[in-house]
Write a protein that holds these residues in place. Structure first.
Motif, mmCIF file in Angstrom:
data_model
loop_
_atom_site.group_PDB
_atom_site.id
_atom_site.type_symbol
_atom_site.label_atom_id
_atom_site.label_comp_id
_atom_site.label_asym_id
_atom_site.label_seq_id
_atom_site.Cartn_x
_atom_site.Cartn_y
_atom_site.Cartn_z
ATOM 1 N N ALA B 183 -15.220 24.184 80.178
ATOM 2 C CA ALA B 183 -15.716 25.445 79.365
ATOM 3 C C ALA B 183 -15.027 26.608 79.975
ATOM 4 O O ALA B 183 -14.600 27.397 79.281
ATOM 5 C CB ALA B 183 -17.027 25.484 79.437
ATOM 6 N N ILE B 184 -14.792 26.791 81.342
ATOM 7 C CA ILE B 184 -14.071 27.942 81.747
ATOM 8 C C ILE B 184 -12.628 28.096 81.287
ATOM 9 O O ILE B 184 -11.950 29.002 80.865
ATOM 10 C CB ILE B 184 -13.997 27.793 83.177
ATOM 11 C CG1 ILE B 184 -15.432 28.004 84.047
ATOM 12 C CG2 ILE B 184 -13.008 28.697 84.078
ATOM 13 C CD1 ILE B 184 -15.468 27.773 85.462
ATOM 14 N N ALA B 185 -12.106 26.727 81.126
ATOM 15 C CA ALA B 185 -10.631 26.646 80.673
ATOM 16 C C ALA B 185 -10.685 27.010 79.316
ATOM 17 O O ALA B 185 -9.887 27.760 78.824
ATOM 18 C CB ALA B 185 -10.018 25.223 80.557
ATOM 19 N N ALA B 186 -11.357 26.705 78.385
ATOM 20 C CA ALA B 186 -11.481 27.032 76.916
ATOM 21 C C ALA B 186 -11.916 28.406 77.027
ATOM 22 O O ALA B 186 -11.416 29.291 76.218
ATOM 23 C CB ALA B 186 -12.964 26.237 76.641
ATOM 24 N N ALA B 187 -12.773 29.252 77.971
ATOM 25 C CA ALA B 187 -13.049 30.469 77.805
ATOM 26 C C ALA B 187 -11.805 31.394 78.039
ATOM 27 O O ALA B 187 -11.764 32.510 77.540
ATOM 28 C CB ALA B 187 -14.241 30.892 78.804
ATOM 29 N N ILE B 188 -11.068 30.824 79.130
ATOM 30 C CA ILE B 188 -9.979 31.825 79.582
ATOM 31 C C ILE B 188 -8.957 31.825 78.406
ATOM 32 O O ILE B 188 -8.274 32.751 77.787
ATOM 33 C CB ILE B 188 -9.080 31.136 80.844
ATOM 34 C CG1 ILE B 188 -10.252 31.482 81.948
ATOM 35 C CG2 ILE B 188 -7.882 31.693 80.977
ATOM 36 C CD1 ILE B 188 -9.594 30.726 83.445
ATOM 37 N N ILE B 189 -8.524 30.282 77.744
ATOM 38 C CA ILE B 189 -7.859 30.376 76.700
ATOM 39 C C ILE B 189 -8.570 31.403 75.619
ATOM 40 O O ILE B 189 -7.497 32.004 74.827
ATOM 41 C CB ILE B 189 -7.756 29.045 75.925
ATOM 42 C CG1 ILE B 189 -6.988 28.122 77.312
ATOM 43 C CG2 ILE B 189 -6.672 28.975 75.180
ATOM 44 C CD1 ILE B 189 -7.157 26.553 76.917
ATOM 45 N N ALA B 190 -9.637 31.365 75.471
ATOM 46 C CA ALA B 190 -10.173 32.098 74.132
ATOM 47 C C ALA B 190 -9.915 33.730 74.420
ATOM 48 O O ALA B 190 -9.610 34.299 73.611
ATOM 49 C CB ALA B 190 -11.576 32.029 74.376
ATOM 50 N N LEU B 191 -9.870 34.233 75.676
ATOM 51 C CA LEU B 191 -9.913 35.618 75.907
ATOM 52 C C LEU B 191 -8.324 35.756 75.523
ATOM 53 O O LEU B 191 -8.117 36.986 74.934
ATOM 54 C CB LEU B 191 -10.005 36.019 77.523
ATOM 55 C CG LEU B 191 -11.381 36.019 77.851
ATOM 56 C CD1 LEU B 191 -11.635 36.528 79.404
ATOM 57 C CD2 LEU B 191 -11.996 37.372 76.938
ATOM 58 N N LEU B 192 -7.235 35.187 75.941
ATOM 59 C CA LEU B 192 -5.901 35.303 75.936
ATOM 60 C C LEU B 192 -5.533 35.422 74.278
ATOM 61 O O LEU B 192 -4.891 36.028 73.771
ATOM 62 C CB LEU B 192 -5.169 34.110 76.445
ATOM 63 C CG LEU B 192 -5.050 34.083 77.902
ATOM 64 C CD1 LEU B 192 -4.336 32.711 78.383
ATOM 65 C CD2 LEU B 192 -4.456 35.211 78.622
ATOM 66 N N THR B 193 -6.380 34.317 73.603
ATOM 67 C CA THR B 193 -6.156 34.193 72.245
ATOM 68 C C THR B 193 -6.546 35.252 71.359
ATOM 69 O O THR B 193 -5.993 35.759 70.537
ATOM 70 C CB THR B 193 -6.918 32.970 71.686
ATOM 71 O OG1 THR B 193 -6.447 31.804 72.403
ATOM 72 C CG2 THR B 193 -6.943 32.557 70.264
ATOM 73 N N LEU B 194 -7.916 35.720 71.785
ATOM 74 C CA LEU B 194 -8.692 36.841 71.165
ATOM 75 C C LEU B 194 -7.654 38.149 71.512
ATOM 76 O O LEU B 194 -7.623 39.035 70.449
ATOM 77 C CB LEU B 194 -9.970 37.132 71.394
ATOM 78 C CG LEU B 194 -10.910 35.823 71.122
ATOM 79 C CD1 LEU B 194 -12.213 35.956 71.911
ATOM 80 C CD2 LEU B 194 -11.191 35.939 69.553
ATOM 81 N N ALA B 195 -7.286 38.170 72.509
ATOM 82 C CA ALA B 195 -6.075 39.646 72.558
ATOM 83 C C ALA B 195 -4.938 39.345 71.630
ATOM 84 O O ALA B 195 -4.693 40.317 70.922
ATOM 85 C CB ALA B 195 -5.768 39.398 73.952
ATOM 86 N N HIS B 196 -4.516 38.237 71.272
ATOM 87 C CA HIS B 196 -3.561 38.136 70.296
ATOM 88 C C HIS B 196 -4.106 38.557 68.894
ATOM 89 O O HIS B 196 -3.595 39.146 68.006
ATOM 90 C CB HIS B 196 -3.009 36.705 70.162
ATOM 91 C CG HIS B 196 -1.757 36.502 71.190
ATOM 92 N ND1 HIS B 196 -2.091 35.771 72.296
ATOM 93 C CD2 HIS B 196 -0.450 36.829 70.943
ATOM 94 C CE1 HIS B 196 -0.680 35.646 72.968
ATOM 95 N NE2 HIS B 196 0.144 36.294 72.230
ATOM 96 N N GLY B 197 -5.433 38.030 68.805
ATOM 97 C CA GLY B 197 -6.058 38.423 67.346
ATOM 98 C C GLY B 197 -6.332 39.633 67.140
ATOM 99 O O GLY B 197 -5.933 40.244 66.111
ATOM 100 N N ALA B 198 -6.360 40.649 68.253
ATOM 101 C CA ALA B 198 -6.677 41.729 68.240
ATOM 102 C C ALA B 198 -5.174 42.671 67.817
ATOM 103 O O ALA B 198 -5.079 43.674 66.933
ATOM 104 C CB ALA B 198 -7.219 42.534 69.614
ATOM 105 N N ILE B 199 -4.368 42.017 68.541
ATOM 106 C CA ILE B 199 -2.788 42.698 68.249
ATOM 107 C C ILE B 199 -2.331 42.470 66.821
ATOM 108 O O ILE B 199 -1.694 43.252 66.196
ATOM 109 C CB ILE B 199 -1.825 41.926 69.378
ATOM 110 C CG1 ILE B 199 -2.127 42.341 70.643
ATOM 111 C CG2 ILE B 199 -0.230 42.502 68.765
ATOM 112 C CD1 ILE B 199 -1.399 41.700 71.646
#
Ligand SMILES: [Cu+2]
Lengths: 181, 503
Positions: B183-199
């Motif tokens: 779940a930590i792996a998923a959450a770290i990927i989620a943060l990186l991903t959501l940053a792209h989403g914001a961009i």
């Protein structure tokens, strides 16, 4: 168990023989797959083109119009022939233009088997998908980019250009044509 | 706020009330979106089946956009929020930190999803899930997605805060459990991903409002897939955590080597986010070297990780089964597995469907040269229905059969239907995805209302075999929709009127 705290420190937990064997198989597979693309690119003939130029949609639009004027098939009255409401062009080998717009591919192309063409592919509004059927070759038409596809037809026949990138409610009406003889 | 705990009699875990409530709210909401997406799937399927061709064109494109948002975004991300809260607070025997932020997560995601869905239904956002510029949706469409993403970021923050609090308050010693690690792996990927989403989405929203000029369409595509593909990797990490969780819950499996499994999760974090250019292999604007480096080197290190899990998940089940005495021959452990337990059968469908059908085709389709015959044909949705629906969705469905008694504390209703459900859904989806990929082989495009060219200047024909394959795809799809309906029936009935388990 996967839901409880590991009893000993997991990093010191040694790998079994089975795991090492599987790891070797998986790693080899990954390396082979990684090398396959560049190997294919160098040794084989069918690769996506990496030749492209930035171009303003208006400039591309005008270039396509000039291309149609220059090589359009004319009837007795001197007007450019049309098929399905689209101008028909019979160009010599060399640079040719395919223009995507909502919801039309133009012009209709009459190509010669064995002649080498450089297709300039672009869109003047939104994204379109350049999908040649039935040979099933697919490329992206992106406004602002002149994508150059080097093509030499090897079979004669009738080919459709189907739009396969959603471009609006009339998307499914966007079918163009290429004849090769 | 005082934390209120109860002890789960099955697992012995301490369950805190806030964590439990938020798991429940997110899980129920996700199932509501699954229902919406499923009904849309039925309408879309009956339209793509050219012989039936149910919906008019504009409705087809509109509802296809909503289907993507409801399934790929709402159903999956709401469920993942439930998984994150479960894997942090409940598995670490602690309270959920900053519960008001968690409610903020829930509220923002509900409001965001609702705004986007309504905008689509009003016909103001016929742009598909990818919303490639310059095709423009109403600005509220992007605004809803931004709210949803901010909500998801809050959820990830609550997850990390809870992990930190558990460590500070020493509710556990040593390393976190494997499921939490995943779940930590998923959450770290989620943060990186959501940053792209914001961009990608914030400038697009401002563009739709007329404040700033449009992003370059190719730059949008690169950034969008930095978001869009990576979100699928959150799903992969969350799904694999669920495989390990289901292995433990159904047969009591223990990871064969913690190091092996955890290293594989780490590979995902390191490499999978960057490997998104396989969406752009036949695009202008990117050099061949860049495409090959990105999709080759990086993607296959993530593939390596998936192959490692594909070994260790079944191996853990086998070891657990053999310990129970099922040691005859090579396969007694498999034969005597709890095939009647929907948690177990869902997991098996998920592992096999994700690995063999989705994973292998993904690797093939992501090859530069082969992508020429794959790009934007029905092969693509055929592939990702195998990964996201058979893989992720079935893993989440399997987990539900345990969440119902353990968190909702209700006996699962209609156990007979529950037992059959994974088979109906799984077999339906296998037929559907395989047929869809086969149909795509004829060059039939995805996301198109009509494939005959009836309203186009030139007619198009793909031949009778393609028509037959479309019918097979429809039959598989209908079966899967029945299986999806069975899941929703069992889940909703259990939550609403299931017998309370008094503990
Ligand atoms: Cu188009």
């Amino acid at each position: 168990m996967s839901i409880f705290i590991p009893e000993k420190h997991w990093w010191r937990d040694p790998l079994d023989k089975d795991e090492k064997v599987w790891l070797a198989i998986a790693l080899t597979t990954s390396i082979v797959l990684t090398l396959a693309m560049p190997w294919w690119h160098v040794t084989q003939k069918q690769n996506p083109s990496s030749e492209y130029y930035k171009i303003k949609p208006e400039t591309f639009d005008a270039a396509t119009d000039r291309f149609i004027q220059e090589f359009g098939e004319k009837d007795e009255s001197g007007a450019i022939k049309q098929e399905g409401g689209i101008d028909v062009v019979a160009p010599p080998a060399g640079d040719i233009f395919v223009r995507g717009q909502q919801f039309k591919w133009s012009p209709v192309l009459k190509l010669k088997k064995g002649a080498a063409y450089r297709i300039h592919l672009s869109s003047i509004d939104v994204l379109h998908g350049f999908s040649v059927q039935p040979i099933n070759m697919n490329f992206e038409a992106v406004p602002g980019y002149d994508y150059v596809l080097k093509v030499t037809p090897t079979t004669s026949g009738v080919f459709n250009i189907v739009c396969n990138e959603f471009c609006g409610i009339g998307h499914h009406t966007m079918v163009g044509r290429i004849y090769v003889d | 706020m005082e934390a209120v705990f109860r002890t789960c009699p099955v697992t012995g875990l301490k369950v805190e009330r806030n964590a439990e409530t938020l798991v429940m709210f997110n899980a129920v909401t996700s199932i509501v979106f699954l229902l919406v997406g499923g009904l849309l799937a039925l309408l879309l399927l009956l339209t793509r089946w050219q012989a039936v061709h149910l919906l008019p064109a504009d409705f087809f494109y509109r509802l296809l956009t909503l289907h993507g948002i409801a399934m790929l975004v709402a159903w999956i991300v709401f469920f993942e929020m439930a998984v994150l809260y479960f894997a942090s607070a409940i598995l670490l025997n602690t309270r959920l930190s900053v519960p008001y932020l968690a409610w903020g997560q829930y509220g923002l995601m509900v409001i965001g999803a609702a705004i986007t869905a309504v905008t689509i239904l009003l016909g103001k956002a016929d742009v598909m899930f990818t919303s490639y510029v310059p095709l423009q949706a109403h600005h509220m469409y992007y605004f809803g997605i931004i709210l949803f993403a901010v909500g998801a970021i809050l959820g990830v923050c609550v997850f990390f805060a809870t992990l930190g609090a558990a460590r500070a308050e020493k509710t556990y010693v040593g390393s976190v459990p494997l499921v939490t690690f995943g779940a930590i792996a998923a959450a770290i990927i989620a943060l990186l991903t959501l940053a792209h989403g914001a961009i990608v989405f914030i400038p697009t929203w401002l563009w739709a409002l007329g404040i700033i000029p449009m992003m370059d369409p190719e730059v949008y595509r690169v950034l969008f897939w930095g978001f869009g593909h990576s979100t699928q990797q959150i799903n992969v990490a969350a799904m694999i955590s669920c495989w390990y969780l289901l292995g433990t819950l159904t047969v009591g499996s223990v990871p064969v080597s913690e190091k092996f499994s955890r290293s594989a999760f780490t590979l995902y974090v390191l490499f999978i986010c960057i490997a998104s250019e396989h969406h752009l292999l036949v695009d202008p604007g990117i050099s061949t070297a860049h495409k090959e480096w990105n999709t080759g080197y990086f993607m296959h290190l993530a593939v390596l990780a998936s192959m490692m899990h594909a070994f260790s998940v079944p191996a853990a089940v086998e070891v657990a089964q053999r310990k129970k005495g099922y040691t005859k021959g090579l396969f007694e452990w498999l034969k005597r597995a709890p095939w009647g337990d929907p948690g177990f059968s869902s997991m098996v469908f998920s592992v096999v469907g994700f690995g063999f059908l989705g994973g292998i085709t993904g690797v093939i389709y992501g090859t530069e040269q082969l992508n020429i015959i794959v790009h934007n044909t029905l092969r693509v949705p055929g592939h990702f229905h195998a990964t996201v629906v058979i893989g992720t969705t079935m893993a989440f469905m399997g987990i539900t059969y345990y969440v119902l008694p353990l968190i909702f504390r209700r006996e699962v209703m209609f156990p007979g239907i529950a037992k059959l459900q994974p088979y109906v859904f799984g077999i339906g989806m296998f037929v559907f995805s395989t047929a869809m990929m086969f149909v795509g082989g004829f060059g039939i495009p995805r996301r198109i209302w009509d494939i005959t060219g009836a309203e186009a200047p030139f007619p198009v024909a793909y031949g009778p075999t393609a028509d037959l394959a479309l019918a097979v795809m429809a039959v598989g799809g209908l079966l899967a929709i029945v299986g999806g309906g069975m899941y929703i029936l069992v889940a909703v009935a259990t939550v609403a009127i299931g017998k309370k388990i008094n503990r």
